[in-house]
Structure formats: structure tokens, C-alpha cells
Scaffold this motif. Sequence first.
Motif, PDB file in Angstrom:
ATOM      1  N   GLY A 197      41.215  50.691  47.305  1.00  0.00           N
ATOM      2  CA  GLY A 197      40.018  49.913  47.574  1.00  0.00           C
ATOM      3  C   GLY A 197      38.769  50.770  47.528  1.00  0.00           C
ATOM      4  N   ASP A 198      37.702  50.273  48.122  1.00  0.00           N
ATOM      5  CA  ASP A 198      36.448  51.015  48.141  1.00  0.00           C
ATOM      6  C   ASP A 198      36.645  52.348  48.865  1.00  0.00           C
ATOM      7  OD1 ASP A 198      33.688  51.632  49.671  1.00  0.00           O
ATOM      8  OD2 ASP A 198      33.294  50.617  47.778  1.00  0.00           O
ATOM      9  N   ASP A 398      34.003  44.272  36.906  1.00  0.00           N
ATOM     10  CA  ASP A 398      34.742  44.710  38.092  1.00  0.00           C
ATOM     11  C   ASP A 398      34.217  44.028  39.351  1.00  0.00           C
ATOM     12  OD1 ASP A 398      32.396  46.246  37.526  1.00  0.00           O
ATOM     13  OD2 ASP A 398      32.972  47.697  39.057  1.00  0.00           O
ATOM     14  N   THR A 409      40.389  43.271  45.880  1.00  0.00           N
ATOM     15  CA  THR A 409      39.403  44.336  46.079  1.00  0.00           C
ATOM     16  C   THR A 409      38.006  43.851  45.709  1.00  0.00           C
ATOM     17  OG1 THR A 409      41.151  45.905  45.485  1.00  0.00           O
ATOM     18  CG2 THR A 409      38.925  46.777  45.715  1.00  0.00           C
ATOM     19  N   HIS A 449      39.377  49.643  40.301  1.00  0.00           N
ATOM     20  CA  HIS A 449      40.253  48.720  41.016  1.00  0.00           C
ATOM     21  C   HIS A 449      41.122  47.895  40.050  1.00  0.00           C
ATOM     22  CE1 HIS A 449      37.741  50.004  44.267  1.00  0.00           C
ATOM     23  NE2 HIS A 449      36.687  49.489  43.697  1.00  0.00           N
ATOM     24  N   ALA A 514      43.988  47.115  49.752  1.00  0.00           N
ATOM     25  CA  ALA A 514      42.891  47.783  49.056  1.00  0.00           C
ATOM     26  C   ALA A 514      41.588  47.028  49.315  1.00  0.00           C
ATOM     27  CB  ALA A 514      43.185  47.852  47.559  1.00  0.00           C
ATOM     28  N   GLY A 516      37.726  45.873  49.777  1.00  0.00           N
ATOM     29  CA  GLY A 516      36.560  46.123  48.939  1.00  0.00           C
ATOM     30  C   GLY A 516      35.290  46.343  49.738  1.00  0.00           C
TER      31      GLY A 516
END
Length: 538
Positions: A197-198, A398, A409, A449, A514, A516
Amino acid sequence: MTISTVPAPVSAVSGGPGFVLRPDTPLSAAPGCEREAAWWRRTVGPATGCAFPPGAGGVTLRLDPGRPHEGYALRVGPSGVDLAGGSPAGVFRGLQTLRQLLPPAALRRAAVAAGPWPLPGVRIADAPRFAWRGVLLDVARHFLPPADVLRFVDLAAFHQLNVLHLHLTDDQGWRLPVPGWPRLTTVGAWRASSSLGDWRHGRDDGRPHGGAYSEDDLREIVAYAAERHITVVPEVDLPGHMQAAIAAYPELGNGLAADPRVRTAWGIATQVLNVSDTALGFCRDVLDQVCALFPGDYVGIGGDECPKDEWRASPAAQERMRALGLPDEDALQSWFLGRVAEHLASRGRRVYGWDEILEGGAPPGATVAAWRGPGPAVLAARAGHDVVACPDTAVYLDYRQSADPGEPTPVGTELTLADVYAFDPVPPGLPPELTPRVIGAQANVWTEHMESARRIDYMAFPRLCAFAEVAWGTGGDYAGFAARLGAHLARLDALGVEYRPLDGPRPWHARPDAPGRPRSRAERLAEVAEMTANLDGA
């Protein structure tokens, strides 16, 4: 009958009897159309059982120099199919439209139906608005095997796109082999793990990831794309986004990095190339290899998101600035990129760079990828540069597709199918006399991602379908596009594309492991305004 092709043609008149393809339907290819005829036979033949033997009275391919380069005229009637293109590329664009007029089963790789294969009666006259209709595929953040890249090329061609911007290097991975610099792919192509993730969440998957292309892999991608009249524009991002290269060859850095490894987190590394003659020699070696493998006119050099912290702290960088009489680090980057541009010019190539290359002055003749809103596009055009419009709040695929918590994500602003379709590549405020400077548009598929082709399918489609219609120049009617999209999704099904369902994600699309970082559009626009406040295009 409504013509449901995507992108929509400029002019289409349907009605009257059509034509039926049968196993013995002949194909006549005029001189100059042989390669397109061969592509049609091997692409359409397996699913339809049609061999398209040489002969008259079936499908006719010919050239008409009076038409635009990628333009074509297509007529389907009881006597057969007549397709005239302004060039072989125009013939190929017409064949993609003809392919979409067939039942979806004709798009599969093997027969699932016996036919016959009806084509509706139609007269189409078509040509694109923009010369550059591109899509960026980021293979640096997540390596995509060559077969998956070739599949992506086919999908781009199916939607009349003609540029594949291949993002080959970044902080998180180096995918390009370079003679004399073997550690770029033995070290720089691999990272120990990846952010889940982020990156701000601090989660890590603990799994090594990597891969690199061989020279023959890249030659194959280039040749495969060329057969489909797609130009591959390679990008080696410099002088920033270079942590993978510096991990392989620390002497290219500024000697100030706390972590010398290939970057495992997403985001922007502070490690950048130093400004020594050694680093410039490295860049020349890399770009010589790029020119050897990619024959197109354009070479992407990045130029974006280059933090100046290390240069400010580096005695060598500061001494270089003094020796050159440069006022600041922005000017130092401009000087560095200028040397790179001179080398590419000596090889007969043109620079393609992100709009940060305007900071301190872009190299003469550079084409600017304007990603931070319409402002840089206007400034670049006014400064005499060609522009490819690719603002993140319109065409970064994205970014999350809805506010649904099941979106995988979710990052960036919400960018729906309708948002992408509403994009106009010509920015507001651009004087009419400068609009020819906008040579096209590009959608960007950044893969932080997107760890697989399956995830790319979900994030790119059907938004890339909407973008393709905008880039072709027949956008403006979202209701009409939405009405045609149902038939087009059946084509994507036949092509094996796992696109995002129109009514939202399914349970297996979610990535609860994951997380975001969603952003509001207002927040992002304010951030972009701050980033470009000092941009003057000088």
C-alpha cells in the motif's frame, strides 16, 4: 444498426446489406499493405476459420495518399469490404475498426463458434485528431514479463493508440541491460521487499521482487509494436529517481545516502546522481544503449521529482555550480539535462521529459509531458515546446476509480470513467495559435500498486477505452460512449481483459492488507498549484 466501436469514428453511416466472412473469403492487398494483410490473417483467422486466400471479391486493402497518414475509409457492402488508408498505418487503424465490427467471438485466439461471420453494411471515414495517442506502462516499480508487455501492446493497438511510453528505470528497479555496467541488472533490478500500500503506512511484504529485460526482449517488444504501428518511447529517468542505479554503482551518487540499497518503499528517494563527468559519462553510455535498442525519434529522460537536498549538501556539486556560474540547483539540473540533450541530439534523437524540465529552462527542442495540470502545458507551448498532455487528475490510471471501500489500494483523487472521458488535451487558456503545439495526450499506468497484468487490467480498463476516444478526437458525448461501452465490454471479455466492472469492485479486487491514501480533488489541485507556482518556462 448503431456502430459501437471504441473509439467512435469521425463519420459513420450504417445501413443496407452487409457482408459475411466465410472460410473461402479472399483478401486482396495492394502493394504497401502486405504486412497489414499478414497481421489480419494470423489474428482473425484462428477464431473464424477464415484463411483469407489471395484474390478479389472479398476484403480489399489499398492505399489512398490523399487521406491523412493514419486516416482511412472503410466501406462494407454486399460486394465485400473496401479499406483505403492514407498509409499502411491508416490501413491498420481501419482493420482494427473492421475487427470490432465482427462478433466478439471473432476476437478470441481459437474457434469457439462456427460462424459465418457477418459484418454490417457501413461507410466510415475516419482520422485521428492527435498524432501522439500514448499510454505509459511502468515496468520499473513492478516488473512485467515480456509476454505481458506484448499483450498490453495488442490492447493499446485495439484502441487505436500509437505510442507506448515504457518506463524502464526508477528508484525501485532497473530493467535495462547496459554494456559495461552489468550491476545495473544484477543488483539494480532487485529489491529486498516492497511497500504494502501507500509507503506512509510503513507496511512491507517481505518478498524480494525484480527482473530485467534482455536486449532481445526489448528488440522483440519494439518490433512487435512496430508491426502494430505503435512507437515505443523508452524512459530512463534522471538525474532523480536513480536510487537503483546508485545502489549498483555508489560512485554515481553523492556519498550522502544512509541507505545504499535499491529502494523498497514507494515515493521519491532523495538519492540522486552526482554532477561529475563520471555521472555524465554513465548517462551517455545508458542513452547510447537506449538508442541502439529503440529506433524511434523520442527518448524519455525523466527530469521529474529530483530533490536537490544532496546537491545542496555536496561540496562537489556546489563547486560545479560555482565553476559554471550557476545561480541555484534548478539551474544545475537544467545544465545537466542540457548535456544529456546535446548527446541525444548528436544521435538524432529528441528529448521527451516531464514538465519539471522547464525549471531552470528546458533543453531546446524538448517535448514536454505536462503532468501537473494545465499550467505547465501552457507555459511549455508558449516557450516553443511541443506538449503531450497527461495531467494526473485526468489520466493517471493508478488513481482510485470510486469511493467504494472495496477499491484496491485507493490512492490519489477519485478518477471515474466519466472523469477520464471529460478530459480535453488542449488546456484552457492556450491561445489558438499555439494549439498545434499540443501534439497529443497520454494516459499513465504507474504500477506501484499493480503487481500483475491482472491488476493492470482492473485499473486500466475500461478507463483506457474512454481515454482512447478522447485521444482519437471523437469524445464529447459521454452518454453515447456509455451506450456503446456494453458492446465493447463483450469484446474485452473475448480478449481476456479482467476490467473493472461498471457497478464496482468484486470482493477479490480488494486489498485490505495494502491500505492507500485517498486525496480529494481540491487537495490535489492546491498541491499542484503550489508545486508549479515558480514555474516560468524560461
